[in-house]
Design an enzyme around this catalytic site. Sequence first.
Site, short mmCIF file in Angstrom:
data_model
loop_
_atom_site.label_atom_id
_atom_site.label_comp_id
_atom_site.label_asym_id
_atom_site.label_seq_id
_atom_site.Cartn_x
_atom_site.Cartn_y
_atom_site.Cartn_z
N GLY A 1 0.44 -4.85 1.05
CA GLY A 1 -0.91 -4.97 -0.23
C GLY A 1 -0.47 -5.60 -1.55
O GLY A 1 -1.46 -6.06 -1.60
N ALA B 1 0.45 -1.48 -0.30
CA ALA B 1 0.34 0.09 -0.24
C ALA B 1 1.50 1.50 -0.40
O ALA B 1 2.21 0.89 0.53
CB ALA B 1 -1.07 0.27 1.33
N GLU C 1 -1.00 -8.72 -0.56
CA GLU C 1 -2.16 -9.29 -0.23
C GLU C 1 -3.07 -9.17 -1.28
O GLU C 1 -3.86 -10.38 -1.97
CB GLU C 1 -3.34 -8.05 0.63
N GLU D 1 4.45 -4.49 7.40
CA GLU D 1 3.97 -3.97 8.02
C GLU D 1 4.30 -3.47 9.57
O GLU D 1 4.72 -2.25 9.47
CB GLU D 1 1.93 -4.36 8.24
#
Length: 264
Positions: free
Chosen positions: A115, A70, A118, A138
């Site tokens: 992300g 992200a 993911e 993260e």
Amino acid sequence: MPETAASTIVTVADHAAVRVITVNRPDKLNALNAATLDALFAAFEAADSDPGVRCVVLTGAGEKAFVAGADISEMNTLTPVQGRDFSLRGQRLMRRIEKLGKPVIAMVNGFALGGGLELAMCCHLRIASDRAKVGQPEVNLGLIPGFGGTQRLLRLAGRAATLELCLVGAPVDAARALELGIVNRVVAAAELHDETMKLANQLAASAPLALRGVLDCVNVGGECGIEEGLEYETAQFGLMFSTDDMREGTTAFLERRKPAFQGS
Ligand code: COA
């Protein structure tokens, strides 16, 4: 390149019945900002509703990254409410991909972090370059995975691997990712494109309604008990007998020829 233009952040190219969707922010290692999440959502909506598309390949632009996570610069200033919304935005995309009625292959051409992992995990199959590195880093940012990472990694690779990746936060190489069951295959970087397209073309020539049946059964079965899962499989199995493709597939076998599936 204007960052807000969906057509440039995410590019789409068709190779016969295979649609290749590419996250296109190579200068930022394809990090997922809100605009990219939205552009990807739109691209997958379009792929789902186009009957000419029978398989989707998802990848990242450039040599280095699938998606490096992200977008940290965008997250840096978010309020708790905005953070929650960002998580929901990502989760909505991942769920949309996971529940797409056609197979999606993640072509993991480099870093798949946060992300990015993911995103790869909500795809149905993952083929990684031997140079890829995957992880959920993260915690190193004082964060936790927010696009479904703790949940999908748990289901894909189990509790030990999930806790290792999410607690330690260190990426693992492609060979280790294969060992942990996070990726399906690892191939030499130079062969990644051709190997992925070979598999994608194979899936594109397969019976679309049968593929959808498998995807539905696995999606449902992953979330319910064995009795309900078996019942669902039986219902889907029965439904296959209403398709032209089932008649064609079984007849072609008996006639010793290749089937031609129409998706009807
Ligand atoms: N969000 C925003 N920008 C990112 C990013 C991310 N997740 N990952 C990389 N970038 C940007 C960098 O800021 C840099 O931009 P700049 O050139 O404008 O400074 C550019 O992409 C290239 O990255 P850089 O860090 O210089 O490349 P590297 O080869 O030295 O390192 C990584 C590669 C993947 C190890 C490193 O970029 C990294 O750790 N990224 C973050 C991974 C992460 O924590 N992801 C989870 C986020 S929740």
